[in-house]
Motif scaffolding. Structure first.
Motif, PDB file in Angstrom:
ATOM      1  N   ALA A 197      12.939  -3.852 -11.084  1.00  0.00           N
ATOM      2  CA  ALA A 197      13.538  -4.058  -9.764  1.00  0.00           C
ATOM      3  C   ALA A 197      15.055  -4.064  -9.837  1.00  0.00           C
ATOM      4  N   ILE A 198      15.599  -4.764 -10.819  1.00  0.00           N
ATOM      5  CA  ILE A 198      17.055  -4.841 -10.957  1.00  0.00           C
ATOM      6  C   ILE A 198      17.624  -3.471 -11.324  1.00  0.00           C
ATOM      7  N   ARG A 199      16.950  -2.774 -12.234  1.00  0.00           N
ATOM      8  CA  ARG A 199      17.433  -1.444 -12.625  1.00  0.00           C
ATOM      9  C   ARG A 199      17.360  -0.453 -11.468  1.00  0.00           C
ATOM     10  N   SER A 200      16.435  -0.676 -10.549  1.00  0.00           N
ATOM     11  CA  SER A 200      16.320   0.201  -9.382  1.00  0.00           C
ATOM     12  C   SER A 200      17.421  -0.072  -8.364  1.00  0.00           C
ATOM     13  N   GLY A 201      18.105  -1.200  -8.538  1.00  0.00           N
ATOM     14  CA  GLY A 201      19.228  -1.501  -7.660  1.00  0.00           C
ATOM     15  C   GLY A 201      19.093  -2.731  -6.803  1.00  0.00           C
ATOM     16  N   ALA A 202      18.017  -3.517  -6.984  1.00  0.00           N
ATOM     17  CA  ALA A 202      17.829  -4.727  -6.173  1.00  0.00           C
ATOM     18  C   ALA A 202      19.004  -5.687  -6.352  1.00  0.00           C
ATOM     19  N   ASP A 203      19.407  -6.303  -5.250  1.00  0.00           N
ATOM     20  CA  ASP A 203      20.536  -7.246  -5.273  1.00  0.00           C
ATOM     21  C   ASP A 203      20.064  -8.674  -5.511  1.00  0.00           C
ATOM     22  N   GLY A 204      18.765  -8.888  -5.396  1.00  0.00           N
ATOM     23  CA  GLY A 204      18.225 -10.223  -5.611  1.00  0.00           C
ATOM     24  C   GLY A 204      16.761 -10.163  -5.975  1.00  0.00           C
ATOM     25  N   PRO A 221       0.811  -1.220   0.000  1.00  0.00           N
ATOM     26  CA  PRO A 221       0.000   0.000   0.000  1.00  0.00           C
ATOM     27  C   PRO A 221       0.843   1.270   0.000  1.00  0.00           C
ATOM     28  N   HIS A 222       0.359   2.282  -0.683  1.00  0.00           N
ATOM     29  CA  HIS A 222       0.930   3.630  -0.712  1.00  0.00           C
ATOM     30  C   HIS A 222       2.201   3.760  -1.557  1.00  0.00           C
ATOM     31  N   LYS A 223       3.095   2.794  -1.486  1.00  0.00           N
ATOM     32  CA  LYS A 223       4.343   2.884  -2.245  1.00  0.00           C
ATOM     33  C   LYS A 223       4.822   1.474  -2.565  1.00  0.00           C
ATOM     34  N   ASN A 224       5.088   1.188  -3.865  1.00  0.00           N
ATOM     35  CA  ASN A 224       5.474  -0.174  -4.211  1.00  0.00           C
ATOM     36  C   ASN A 224       6.957  -0.429  -3.959  1.00  0.00           C
ATOM     37  N   GLY A 225       7.305  -1.700  -3.939  1.00  0.00           N
ATOM     38  CA  GLY A 225       8.647  -2.110  -3.593  1.00  0.00           C
ATOM     39  C   GLY A 225       9.725  -1.583  -4.516  1.00  0.00           C
ATOM     40  N   ILE A 226       9.426  -1.458  -5.793  1.00  0.00           N
ATOM     41  CA  ILE A 226      10.420  -0.975  -6.751  1.00  0.00           C
ATOM     42  C   ILE A 226      10.797   0.477  -6.445  1.00  0.00           C
ATOM     43  N   GLU A 227       9.806   1.295  -6.109  1.00  0.00           N
ATOM     44  CA  GLU A 227      10.072   2.676  -5.703  1.00  0.00           C
ATOM     45  C   GLU A 227      10.946   2.710  -4.449  1.00  0.00           C
ATOM     46  N   VAL A 228      10.635   1.817  -3.517  1.00  0.00           N
ATOM     47  CA  VAL A 228      11.365   1.793  -2.254  1.00  0.00           C
ATOM     48  C   VAL A 228      12.808   1.346  -2.464  1.00  0.00           C
ATOM     49  N   VAL A 229      13.029   0.378  -3.351  1.00  0.00           N
ATOM     50  CA  VAL A 229      14.392  -0.058  -3.649  1.00  0.00           C
ATOM     51  C   VAL A 229      15.219   1.134  -4.133  1.00  0.00           C
ATOM     52  N   PHE A 230      14.656   1.902  -5.056  1.00  0.00           N
ATOM     53  CA  PHE A 230      15.356   3.070  -5.597  1.00  0.00           C
ATOM     54  C   PHE A 230      15.712   4.054  -4.490  1.00  0.00           C
ATOM     55  N   GLU A 231      14.768   4.279  -3.583  1.00  0.00           N
ATOM     56  CA  GLU A 231      14.995   5.222  -2.485  1.00  0.00           C
ATOM     57  C   GLU A 231      16.058   4.697  -1.518  1.00  0.00           C
ATOM     58  N   ILE A 232      15.993   3.411  -1.220  1.00  0.00           N
ATOM     59  CA  ILE A 232      16.977   2.817  -0.315  1.00  0.00           C
ATOM     60  C   ILE A 232      18.377   2.968  -0.878  1.00  0.00           C
ATOM     61  N   LYS A 233      18.543   2.605  -2.151  1.00  0.00           N
ATOM     62  CA  LYS A 233      19.869   2.645  -2.764  1.00  0.00           C
ATOM     63  C   LYS A 233      20.403   4.067  -2.903  1.00  0.00           C
ATOM     64  N   ALA A 234      19.486   5.036  -3.023  1.00  0.00           N
ATOM     65  CA  ALA A 234      19.906   6.439  -3.135  1.00  0.00           C
ATOM     66  C   ALA A 234      20.448   6.966  -1.812  1.00  0.00           C
ATOM     67  N   VAL A 235      19.847   6.516  -0.718  1.00  0.00           N
ATOM     68  CA  VAL A 235      20.230   7.021   0.607  1.00  0.00           C
ATOM     69  C   VAL A 235      21.196   6.084   1.326  1.00  0.00           C
ATOM     70  N   TYR A 236      20.965   4.768   1.173  1.00  0.00           N
ATOM     71  CA  TYR A 236      21.801   3.765   1.842  1.00  0.00           C
ATOM     72  C   TYR A 236      22.317   2.751   0.814  1.00  0.00           C
ATOM     73  N   PRO A 237      23.262   3.131  -0.016  1.00  0.00           N
ATOM     74  CA  PRO A 237      23.740   2.238  -1.088  1.00  0.00           C
ATOM     75  C   PRO A 237      24.347   0.930  -0.591  1.00  0.00           C
ATOM     76  N   GLY A 238      24.783   0.910   0.660  1.00  0.00           N
ATOM     77  CA  GLY A 238      25.396  -0.303   1.192  1.00  0.00           C
ATOM     78  C   GLY A 238      24.394  -1.344   1.665  1.00  0.00           C
ATOM     79  N   ILE A 239      23.128  -0.961   1.813  1.00  0.00           N
ATOM     80  CA  ILE A 239      22.091  -1.894   2.246  1.00  0.00           C
ATOM     81  C   ILE A 239      21.726  -2.815   1.085  1.00  0.00           C
ATOM     82  N   LYS A 240      21.686  -4.108   1.353  1.00  0.00           N
ATOM     83  CA  LYS A 240      21.322  -5.083   0.324  1.00  0.00           C
ATOM     84  C   LYS A 240      19.802  -5.285   0.321  1.00  0.00           C
ATOM     85  N   VAL A 241      19.234  -5.394  -0.865  1.00  0.00           N
ATOM     86  CA  VAL A 241      17.776  -5.540  -0.981  1.00  0.00           C
ATOM     87  C   VAL A 241      17.428  -6.757  -1.839  1.00  0.00           C
ATOM     88  N   ILE A 242      16.584  -7.616  -1.292  1.00  0.00           N
ATOM     89  CA  ILE A 242      16.077  -8.773  -2.032  1.00  0.00           C
ATOM     90  C   ILE A 242      14.577  -8.586  -2.231  1.00  0.00           C
TER      91      ILE A 242
END
Length: 211
Positions: A93-100, A58-79
């Motif tokens: 998802a992969i283009r947004s920076g997902a690691d898995g 709800p409110h924000k999908n995972g792909i958007e969140v992956v992009f935001e995470i990688k922009a602020v916390y690039p060292g955090i891994k996201v599956i």
């Protein structure tokens, strides 16, 4: 200890993942979220190593969140752990920076292994998605493009996208197993990756294939 943050709007799934991960001695769930809205805040407070997240929330999908995470916390891994096996979700998802990218029908041990792998800098892709990616390229008659790769290395890279083993690549390209290993090693070095999954993800994120 690998610290994991779970993000999914289904409490049943979160409870199941907590029970599964709770059996492991080297992984611990440190928090959970039912939407993508407060993920960055929880990451700031809890400092997880890995975020295991769904796409539809709800409110924000995972792909958007992956992009935001990688922009602020690039060292955090996201599956991404999702029911969606569509090409567009996977590629986005992969283009947004997902690691898995895993599907929810993946065996329990595969989810646990994926957490360990991404925490060590590896990348993980569900076998179904690798095959679908290859089929998609084959239908479009796409060929790999990278200025540093030789034509033979492009052929081998394309076989890696198909998910073929070294022996299968050797048979398909009429070369020896040893020659395949040499080509794979050179591809890894040129793309600066350490595994087949990383090579696939690099290919997508850097648009070596015209996706």
């Amino acid at each position: 200890m690998i610290k994991v943050l779970l993000v999914d709007d289904h409490t049943i799934l979160i409870d199941g993942l907590k029970s599964l991960i709770g059996l492991e001695e080297d992984i611990v769930v440190i928090g959970e979220s039912l939407s993508g809205v407060d993920v960055l805040e929880k990451i700031n407070d809890l400092t997880p190593h890995v975020v295991l997240m769904d796409i539809n929330m709800p409110h924000k999908n995972g792909i958007e969140v992956v992009f935001e995470i990688k922009a602020v916390y690039p060292g955090i891994k996201v599956i991404i752990l999702t029911m969606h096996n569509h090409d567009e979700y996977f590629l986005s998802a992969i283009r947004s920076g997902a690691d898995g990218y895993l599907l929810k029908d993946a065996p329990s041990h595969q989810v646990v292994d994926a957490i360990r792998s991404v925490s060590q800098g590896e990348s993980v892709i569900h076998p179904t998605m690798t095959k679908k990616l290859f089929d998609f390229h084959q239908q479009k008659q796409f060929t790999p493009k990278h200025e540093d790769l030789t034509e033979r290395e492009k052929d081998v890279l394309f076989c890696l996208l198909e998910g073929l083993s070294n022996k299968e690549i050797a048979k398909k390209l009429f070369i020896s197993d040893k020659t395949v290993k040499i080509h794979v090693s050179k591809i890894f070095k040129k793309l600066d990756v350490k595994s087949r999954s990383q090579a696939v993800i690099y290919t997508i994120q850097n648009r070596i294939l015209p996706l």
